[in-house]
Design an enzyme around this catalytic site. Structure first.
Site, PDB file in Angstrom:
ATOM      1  N   TRP A  21       0.857  -1.108  -0.015  1.00 58.44           N
ATOM      2  CA  TRP A  21      -0.028   0.046  -0.014  1.00 58.44           C
ATOM      3  C   TRP A  21       0.889   1.260  -0.035  1.00 58.44           C
ATOM      4  O   TRP A  21       2.117   1.135   0.509  1.00 58.44           O
ATOM      5  CB  TRP A  21      -0.811  -0.168   1.319  1.00 58.44           C
ATOM      6  CG  TRP A  21      -1.698   1.122   1.451  1.00 58.44           C
ATOM      7  CD1 TRP A  21      -2.670   1.604   0.676  1.00 58.44           C
ATOM      8  CD2 TRP A  21      -1.751   2.037   2.782  1.00 58.44           C
ATOM      9  NE1 TRP A  21      -3.297   2.781   1.177  1.00 58.44           N
ATOM     10  CE2 TRP A  21      -2.718   2.823   2.500  1.00 58.44           C
ATOM     11  CE3 TRP A  21      -0.962   1.855   4.099  1.00 58.44           C
ATOM     12  CZ2 TRP A  21      -3.255   3.828   3.504  1.00 58.44           C
ATOM     13  CZ3 TRP A  21      -1.208   2.836   4.784  1.00 58.44           C
ATOM     14  CH2 TRP A  21      -2.583   3.843   4.608  1.00 58.44           C
ATOM     15  N   GLN A  27       4.596   5.870  -4.239  1.00 61.44           N
ATOM     16  CA  GLN A  27       5.839   6.474  -3.792  1.00 61.44           C
ATOM     17  C   GLN A  27       6.962   5.847  -4.218  1.00 61.44           C
ATOM     18  O   GLN A  27       7.965   6.991  -4.274  1.00 61.44           O
ATOM     19  CB  GLN A  27       5.787   6.396  -2.204  1.00 61.44           C
ATOM     20  CG  GLN A  27       6.751   7.011  -1.344  1.00 61.44           C
ATOM     21  CD  GLN A  27       6.797   6.622   0.046  1.00 61.44           C
ATOM     22  OE1 GLN A  27       6.115   5.788   0.610  1.00 61.44           O
ATOM     23  NE2 GLN A  27       7.602   6.983   0.797  1.00 61.44           N
ATOM     24  N   ASP A  49       0.712  -9.017   0.549  1.00 59.50           N
ATOM     25  CA  ASP A  49      -0.572  -8.526   0.773  1.00 59.50           C
ATOM     26  C   ASP A  49      -0.631  -7.274  -0.361  1.00 59.50           C
ATOM     27  O   ASP A  49      -0.099  -6.455  -0.188  1.00 59.50           O
ATOM     28  CB  ASP A  49      -0.850  -8.208   2.032  1.00 59.50           C
ATOM     29  CG  ASP A  49      -2.232  -7.654   2.234  1.00 59.50           C
ATOM     30  OD1 ASP A  49      -3.393  -8.550   2.172  1.00 59.50           O
ATOM     31  OD2 ASP A  49      -2.465  -6.406   2.247  1.00 59.50           O
ATOM     32  N   TYR A  54      -5.188  -0.319  -4.611  1.00 63.49           N
ATOM     33  CA  TYR A  54      -3.569   0.255  -4.367  1.00 63.49           C
ATOM     34  C   TYR A  54      -2.962   0.990  -5.573  1.00 63.49           C
ATOM     35  O   TYR A  54      -2.856   0.223  -6.482  1.00 63.49           O
ATOM     36  CB  TYR A  54      -2.665  -0.670  -3.688  1.00 63.49           C
ATOM     37  CG  TYR A  54      -2.886  -1.075  -2.184  1.00 63.49           C
ATOM     38  CD1 TYR A  54      -4.206  -0.534  -1.492  1.00 63.49           C
ATOM     39  CD2 TYR A  54      -2.380  -2.168  -1.646  1.00 63.49           C
ATOM     40  CE1 TYR A  54      -4.403  -0.937  -0.384  1.00 63.49           C
ATOM     41  CE2 TYR A  54      -2.724  -2.655  -0.346  1.00 63.49           C
ATOM     42  CZ  TYR A  54      -3.953  -2.017   0.370  1.00 63.49           C
ATOM     43  OH  TYR A  54      -4.058  -2.385   1.643  1.00 63.49           O
ATOM     44  N   SER A 152     -11.911  -7.352   5.956  1.00 67.40           N
ATOM     45  CA  SER A 152     -10.833  -6.128   6.389  1.00 67.40           C
ATOM     46  C   SER A 152     -11.824  -4.942   7.147  1.00 67.40           C
ATOM     47  O   SER A 152     -12.664  -4.581   6.392  1.00 67.40           O
ATOM     48  CB  SER A 152      -9.894  -5.502   5.279  1.00 67.40           C
ATOM     49  OG  SER A 152      -9.273  -4.730   6.061  1.00 67.40           O
ATOM     50  N   SER A 206      -0.576  -1.499   9.391  1.00 69.09           N
ATOM     51  CA  SER A 206       0.235  -0.433   9.866  1.00 69.09           C
ATOM     52  C   SER A 206       0.774  -0.878  11.269  1.00 69.09           C
ATOM     53  O   SER A 206       0.453  -0.084  12.326  1.00 69.09           O
ATOM     54  CB  SER A 206      -0.468   0.771   9.978  1.00 69.09           C
ATOM     55  OG  SER A 206      -1.022   1.201   8.567  1.00 69.09           O
ATOM     56  N   ALA A 209       2.428   1.711  12.760  1.00 71.73           N
ATOM     57  CA  ALA A 209       1.687   3.068  12.746  1.00 71.73           C
ATOM     58  C   ALA A 209       2.358   4.224  11.602  1.00 71.73           C
ATOM     59  O   ALA A 209       2.567   5.174  11.887  1.00 71.73           O
ATOM     60  CB  ALA A 209       1.804   3.927  14.047  1.00 71.73           C
ATOM     61  N   GLN A 291      14.929  -1.683   4.964  1.00 69.71           N
ATOM     62  CA  GLN A 291      13.830  -1.607   5.893  1.00 69.71           C
ATOM     63  C   GLN A 291      13.442  -2.864   5.861  1.00 69.71           C
ATOM     64  O   GLN A 291      13.071  -3.673   7.056  1.00 69.71           O
ATOM     65  CB  GLN A 291      12.832  -0.613   5.632  1.00 69.71           C
ATOM     66  CG  GLN A 291      13.069   1.018   5.784  1.00 69.71           C
ATOM     67  CD  GLN A 291      12.002   1.796   5.354  1.00 69.71           C
ATOM     68  OE1 GLN A 291      10.973   1.257   4.390  1.00 69.71           O
ATOM     69  NE2 GLN A 291      12.121   3.006   5.473  1.00 69.71           N
TER      70      GLN A 291
HETATM   71  P1  NDP Z   1       3.772   0.146   8.559  1.00 70.87           P
HETATM   72  O1  NDP Z   1       3.217   0.573   9.850  1.00 70.87           O
HETATM   73  O2  NDP Z   1       4.508  -1.057   8.403  1.00 70.87           O
HETATM   74  O3  NDP Z   1       4.681   1.186   7.939  1.00 70.87           O
HETATM   75  C1  NDP Z   1       5.449   0.986   6.794  1.00 70.87           C
HETATM   76  C2  NDP Z   1       6.119   2.292   6.297  1.00 70.87           C
HETATM   77  O4  NDP Z   1       6.984   2.712   7.533  1.00 70.87           O
HETATM   78  C3  NDP Z   1       7.130   1.997   5.218  1.00 70.87           C
HETATM   79  O5  NDP Z   1       6.720   2.254   3.997  1.00 70.87           O
HETATM   80  C4  NDP Z   1       8.357   3.129   5.511  1.00 70.87           C
HETATM   81  O6  NDP Z   1       7.722   4.470   5.154  1.00 70.87           O
HETATM   82  C5  NDP Z   1       8.348   3.063   7.232  1.00 70.87           C
HETATM   83  N1  NDP Z   1       9.116   2.023   7.706  1.00 70.87           N
HETATM   84  C6  NDP Z   1       9.125   0.694   7.512  1.00 70.87           C
HETATM   85  N2  NDP Z   1      10.202   0.048   8.133  1.00 70.87           N
HETATM   86  C7  NDP Z   1      11.074   1.046   8.569  1.00 70.87           C
HETATM   87  C8  NDP Z   1      12.294   1.140   9.380  1.00 70.87           C
HETATM   88  N3  NDP Z   1      12.852   0.058   9.648  1.00 70.87           N
HETATM   89  N4  NDP Z   1      12.767   2.223   9.798  1.00 70.87           N
HETATM   90  C9  NDP Z   1      11.798   3.616   9.396  1.00 70.87           C
HETATM   91  N5  NDP Z   1      10.981   3.432   8.773  1.00 70.87           N
HETATM   92  C10 NDP Z   1      10.292   2.202   8.336  1.00 70.87           C
HETATM   93  O7  NDP Z   1       2.884  -0.435   7.484  1.00 70.87           O
HETATM   94  P2  NDP Z   1       1.876   0.235   6.434  1.00 70.87           P
HETATM   95  O8  NDP Z   1       1.067   1.570   6.789  1.00 70.87           O
HETATM   96  O9  NDP Z   1       2.677   0.641   5.142  1.00 70.87           O
HETATM   97  O10 NDP Z   1       0.735  -0.816   5.875  1.00 70.87           O
HETATM   98  C11 NDP Z   1       1.353  -2.272   5.909  1.00 70.87           C
HETATM   99  C12 NDP Z   1       0.270  -2.895   4.828  1.00 70.87           C
HETATM  100  O11 NDP Z   1      -0.749  -3.076   5.531  1.00 70.87           O
HETATM  101  C13 NDP Z   1       0.170  -2.399   3.332  1.00 70.87           C
HETATM  102  O12 NDP Z   1       1.105  -2.431   2.720  1.00 70.87           O
HETATM  103  C14 NDP Z   1      -1.231  -2.992   3.261  1.00 70.87           C
HETATM  104  O13 NDP Z   1      -1.019  -4.481   2.658  1.00 70.87           O
HETATM  105  C15 NDP Z   1      -1.846  -3.143   4.568  1.00 70.87           C
HETATM  106  N6  NDP Z   1      -2.916  -2.210   4.646  1.00 70.87           N
HETATM  107  C16 NDP Z   1      -4.302  -2.601   4.698  1.00 70.87           C
HETATM  108  C17 NDP Z   1      -5.309  -1.576   4.861  1.00 70.87           C
HETATM  109  C18 NDP Z   1      -6.725  -2.039   5.170  1.00 70.87           C
HETATM  110  O14 NDP Z   1      -7.458  -1.374   5.105  1.00 70.87           O
HETATM  111  N7  NDP Z   1      -6.823  -3.463   4.809  1.00 70.87           N
HETATM  112  C19 NDP Z   1      -5.025  -0.223   5.055  1.00 70.87           C
HETATM  113  C20 NDP Z   1      -3.455  -0.021   4.956  1.00 70.87           C
HETATM  114  C21 NDP Z   1      -2.552  -0.861   5.028  1.00 70.87           C
HETATM  115  P3  NDP Z   1       8.673   5.698   4.605  1.00 70.87           P
HETATM  116  O15 NDP Z   1      10.118   5.000   4.574  1.00 70.87           O
HETATM  117  O16 NDP Z   1       8.074   5.927   3.604  1.00 70.87           O
HETATM  118  O17 NDP Z   1       8.630   6.398   5.970  1.00 70.87           O
END
Ligand code: NDP
Length: 336
Positions: A21, A27, A49, A54, A152, A206, A209, A291
């Site tokens: 996502w 991005q 997933d 998306y 979901s 998330s 978060a 990451q």
């Molecule tokens: P996360 O809370 O895992 O956030 C991921 C983001 O955090 C990354 O894209 C990156 O962003 C940052 N990040 C990841 N690892 C690190 C690290 N080690 N150090 C610092 N920053 C880090 O989850 P998401 O919000 O991405 O959601 C995960 C998945 O959940 C989605 O891909 C999707 O599959 C699912 N989802 C489902 C939803 C639903 O309604 N069912 C809604 C939302 C998500 P950056 O580097 O850009 O800061």
């Protein structure tokens, strides 16, 4: 990598699951997306997933391309249906028989696969009879296009009703995909107990978060370049509910807990959701392969009870727990 059963099924999934996502098709460049998927496979992630919505279908395409040539038997691919992706005709969203039938076909084509392991209702559709939705899902399963069904952000009552119909139809509704993290715990009161009773697992989104729990956003400091909080294509908007000084200050207080466990703060956040036995996987996103490499080390970590308490103390009243939040954040009508 550790693997867990998804609900009371025989399907095992990697407890750290890669989600795309906001990243793939949006991005991050396609090459970086591909590198993240390669890294995920290298570190033992087998479960991926995505959703039709998306990047308005582009994320499925990017993932399908990145996984092309991989042994299908060794992968678990999850996608979702509900939100509109097409030119927004009256039947281009929701969980009607028509939209489910069209959407699964589109997803399979984009993902370059004959079937998905899990097909999820991305939200509850208040405009379609649940019987119709579950019949359509049952047909998708019987056609061999999906193996299992999930939901979901459904409330506990909606999950119970869907599960009963699925059981009558002889298909397996085995997963719920809600938001869950140290900061957002609204499923603990009702969704988790209901799912435990019904043999349904959580695959949680998330868990960091959206990156806030990595500790990289410091109160009063500039936003890290290239981070989600700076992503004007969507990320900056979705992360903003966590970007208050109070939350960011309290998150910094988790650093000593992570240090005591020899973990990074991101690893601590992912390990925290995996302490809940009803959680089958943390759905983790990444904008860079490094990451993925870092986050995957959260697998198999045990957080002792005293440190779990210390986490609660550090976060205090910024933690959201009200089970009503699930319904409050749900669409009341089909989106167009
Ligand atoms: P996360 O809370 O895992 O956030 C991921 C983001 O955090 C990354 O894209 C990156 O962003 C940052 N990040 C990841 N690892 C690190 C690290 N080690 N150090 C610092 N920053 C880090 O989850 P998401 O919000 O991405 O959601 C995960 C998945 O959940 C989605 O891909 C999707 O599959 C699912 N989802 C489902 C939803 C639903 O309604 N069912 C809604 C939302 C998500 P950056 O580097 O850009 O800061």
């Amino acid at each position: 990598m550790k693997y867990r059963y998804l609900g009371n099924s025989g399907l095992k999934i990697s407890e750290i699951t890669y989600g795309n996502w906001l990243t793939h098709g949006s991005q991050v460049e396609n090459e970086v997306a591909n590198d993240c998927v390669r890294k995920a496979l290298d570190v033992g992630i087998t479960t991926f997933d995505t959703a039709d919505v998306y990047a308005n279908t582009a994320a499925e395409k990017v993932l399908g391309k990145a996984l092309k040539g991989e042994r299908r038997e060794s992968l678990e691919i999850f996608t979702k249906v509900y939100w509109p992706t097409g030119p927004k005709g009256p039947n281009d969203s929701g969980l009607s028989r028509k939209h489910i039938t069209e959407s699964i076909n589109g997803s399979l084509k984009r993902l370059k696969t004959d079937y998905v392991d899990l097909y999820q209702a991305h939200r509850y559709d208040t405009e379609t009879p649940l019987e119709e939705t579950m019949q359509a899902f049952a047909d998708v399963v019987r056609q061999g296009k999906a193996l299992y069904i999930g939901v979901s952000e459904w409330t506990a009552d909606q999950i119970r009703a869907g599960h009963a119909l699925a059981a009558d139809l002889g298909i397996q509704l085995i997963s719920s995909q809600p938001q869950y993290s140290m900061l957002w715990r609204v499923i603990e009161g009702e969704v988790v107990p209901t799912c435990e009773e019904l043999g349904i697992s959580q695959i949680v989104w998330s868990p960091m978060a959206q990156g806030v729990l990595s500790g990289k956003y410091r109160p009063g400091e500039d936003l890290p370049e290239g981070s989600r909080a700076t992503d004007t294509k969507g990320g900056a908007n979705t992360i903003k509910k966590f970007m208050t000084d109070d939350i960011l200050e309290r998150v910094q207080q988790l650093a000593p807990v992570a240090k005591e466990l020899d973990l990074s703060m991101s690893q601590l956040a992912i390990a925290w959701v995996l302490q809940n036995d009803n959680v089958a996987a943390a759905l983790v996103g990444a904008s860079r392969p490094e990451q993925v490499e870092e986050n995957v080390k959260a697998t198999g970590v045990k957080i002792p009870a005293d440190l779990m308490k210390q986490i609660d103390k550090a976060l205090g009243n910024v933690v959201v727990k009200d089970p009503k939040e699930t319904a409050k954040n749900a669409p009341t009508e089909r989106p167009s």
